[in-house]
Design an enzyme around this catalytic site. Structure first.
Site, short mmCIF file in Angstrom:
data_model
loop_
_atom_site.label_atom_id
_atom_site.label_comp_id
_atom_site.label_asym_id
_atom_site.label_seq_id
_atom_site.Cartn_x
_atom_site.Cartn_y
_atom_site.Cartn_z
N HIS A 278 49.96 40.43 36.61
CA HIS A 278 49.57 39.02 36.66
C HIS A 278 50.66 38.15 36.05
O HIS A 278 50.83 38.10 34.83
CB HIS A 278 48.23 38.80 35.96
CG HIS A 278 47.12 39.55 36.60
ND1 HIS A 278 46.69 40.76 36.14
CD2 HIS A 278 46.37 39.27 37.69
CE1 HIS A 278 45.70 41.20 36.92
NE2 HIS A 278 45.49 40.30 37.87
N HIS B 85 46.71 42.21 45.37
CA HIS B 85 46.25 43.51 44.88
C HIS B 85 44.73 43.59 44.97
O HIS B 85 44.05 42.60 45.20
CB HIS B 85 46.76 43.77 43.45
CG HIS B 85 46.28 42.76 42.45
ND1 HIS B 85 46.87 41.53 42.29
CD2 HIS B 85 45.27 42.81 41.55
CE1 HIS B 85 46.24 40.86 41.33
NE2 HIS B 85 45.27 41.61 40.87
N CYS C 51 34.82 41.06 36.06
CA CYS C 51 35.72 41.38 37.16
C CYS C 51 36.58 42.55 36.72
O CYS C 51 36.65 42.86 35.53
CB CYS C 51 36.64 40.21 37.49
SG CYS C 51 35.77 38.73 38.01
N HIS D 221 39.62 45.87 38.24
CA HIS D 221 40.53 46.45 39.22
C HIS D 221 40.25 47.94 39.37
O HIS D 221 40.38 48.67 38.37
CB HIS D 221 41.98 46.27 38.79
CG HIS D 221 42.37 44.85 38.58
ND1 HIS D 221 42.20 44.21 37.36
CD2 HIS D 221 42.93 43.95 39.41
CE1 HIS D 221 42.63 42.97 37.47
NE2 HIS D 221 43.07 42.78 38.70
N GLU E 226 33.36 46.33 29.33
CA GLU E 226 33.43 44.91 28.97
C GLU E 226 32.14 44.39 28.35
O GLU E 226 32.18 43.53 27.48
CB GLU E 226 33.79 44.07 30.20
CG GLU E 226 35.20 44.35 30.69
CD GLU E 226 35.73 43.30 31.63
OE1 GLU E 226 35.06 42.27 31.83
OE2 GLU E 226 36.83 43.52 32.16
N TYR F 120 41.11 35.77 47.59
CA TYR F 120 41.48 34.44 47.08
C TYR F 120 42.84 34.49 46.38
O TYR F 120 43.34 35.55 46.00
CB TYR F 120 40.42 33.92 46.12
CG TYR F 120 40.46 34.56 44.76
CD1 TYR F 120 41.08 33.91 43.69
CD2 TYR F 120 39.91 35.81 44.54
CE1 TYR F 120 41.14 34.49 42.44
CE2 TYR F 120 39.98 36.40 43.29
CZ TYR F 120 40.59 35.74 42.25
OH TYR F 120 40.66 36.33 41.01
N GLU G 94 46.31 34.53 40.17
CA GLU G 94 45.44 35.61 40.62
C GLU G 94 45.56 35.63 42.13
O GLU G 94 45.48 34.58 42.78
CB GLU G 94 43.97 35.37 40.22
CG GLU G 94 43.66 35.69 38.79
CD GLU G 94 43.59 37.18 38.48
OE1 GLU G 94 43.96 38.01 39.35
OE2 GLU G 94 43.19 37.52 37.36
N GLU H 190 44.09 38.21 44.98
CA GLU H 190 43.31 39.44 45.10
C GLU H 190 42.49 39.53 46.38
O GLU H 190 41.95 38.54 46.85
CB GLU H 190 42.35 39.55 43.92
CG GLU H 190 43.04 39.60 42.58
CD GLU H 190 42.10 39.63 41.40
OE1 GLU H 190 42.52 40.11 40.34
OE2 GLU H 190 40.93 39.20 41.52
N TRP I 37 37.52 31.67 41.14
CA TRP I 37 36.96 32.68 42.03
C TRP I 37 35.44 32.60 42.08
O TRP I 37 34.85 32.79 43.13
CB TRP I 37 37.44 34.09 41.67
CG TRP I 37 37.18 34.52 40.26
CD1 TRP I 37 36.06 35.15 39.78
CD2 TRP I 37 38.06 34.36 39.14
NE1 TRP I 37 36.19 35.38 38.43
CE2 TRP I 37 37.40 34.92 38.01
CE3 TRP I 37 39.32 33.81 38.98
CZ2 TRP I 37 37.99 34.93 36.74
CZ3 TRP I 37 39.90 33.83 37.71
CH2 TRP I 37 39.23 34.39 36.63
#
Length: 192
Positions: A34, A41, A76, A78, A96, A113, A123, A125, A170
């Site tokens: 980032h 990604h 959110c 990955h 988290e 987005y 961002e 993604e 987002w």
């Protein structure tokens, strides 16, 4: 072995890079991907509901590289290379928010987005959106989230309409893509 054990986390903390068609092209370290020129990604976004049909919003930790302190959906993340997306959602929920999810369903499987925060961090993604149900109250990891709040779907939509700048871009874009009256967010109790 626990997939989130400290000795494994650094070695496996990679994101999947994608071409414009969403086809994997390689990997990059999550901690470095980032920037002001973030490549496309793979990621995911998850909305979490409770037994009363409320949605969990979290405020991103102030130390986050992108959008620090901004209110957003529950969490959110990955998926790691080769990781099943469902496993990634469960891994992030526990890491988290200390949450165990007892239901998970796709909401916007093709969400994608690009957004730039005030510091210039991008961002970019392909970010499937999930809806989950929590079995307990969140226990926030302070490195990830500093506050949380349960809101009704109507309260969330109203906030996005009158103060979109107070929410992650987002989240606002996701709400725009979910048709009012026909989305899981508007009938959350019926779907989870």
């Amino acid at each position: 072995m626990d997939a989130t054990a400290p000795q494994d986390r650094d070695a496996a903390d990679l994101v999947v890079l994608l071409d414009d068609d969403g086809v994997p092209t390689g990997t990059a370290p999550r901690a470095e991907v980032h920037t002001t020129d973030t490549p496309l990604h793979l990621a995911f976004s998850c909305h979490v509901t409770d037994g009363a049909g409320r949605l969990l919003l979290t405020r991103r930790a102030l130390g986050k590289r992108a959008w620090p302190g901004v209110w957003t959906n529950a969490f959110c993340g990955h998926p790691r290379p080769g990781e099943d997306p469902v496993d990634a959602v469960h891994r992030y929920a526990e890491h988290e928010l200390g949450l165990v999810l007892d239901h998970l369903e796709p909401m916007l499987p093709d969400f994608r987005y690009r957004a730039v925060d005030a510091s210039g961090v991008v961002e970019h993604e392909v970010c499937p959106v999930w809806l989950a149900r929590a079995t307990a109250a969140p226990q926030l990891n302070p490195d990830e989230a500093v506050e949380s709040r349960w809101v009704t779907p109507r309260e969330l939509r109203t906030t996005a309409e009158v103060a979109p700048w107070a929410l992650s871009p987002w989240l606002v874009m996701q709400l725009e893509q979910l048709p009012v009256g026909a989305s899981a967010l508007d009938a959350v109790g019926d779907h989870v």
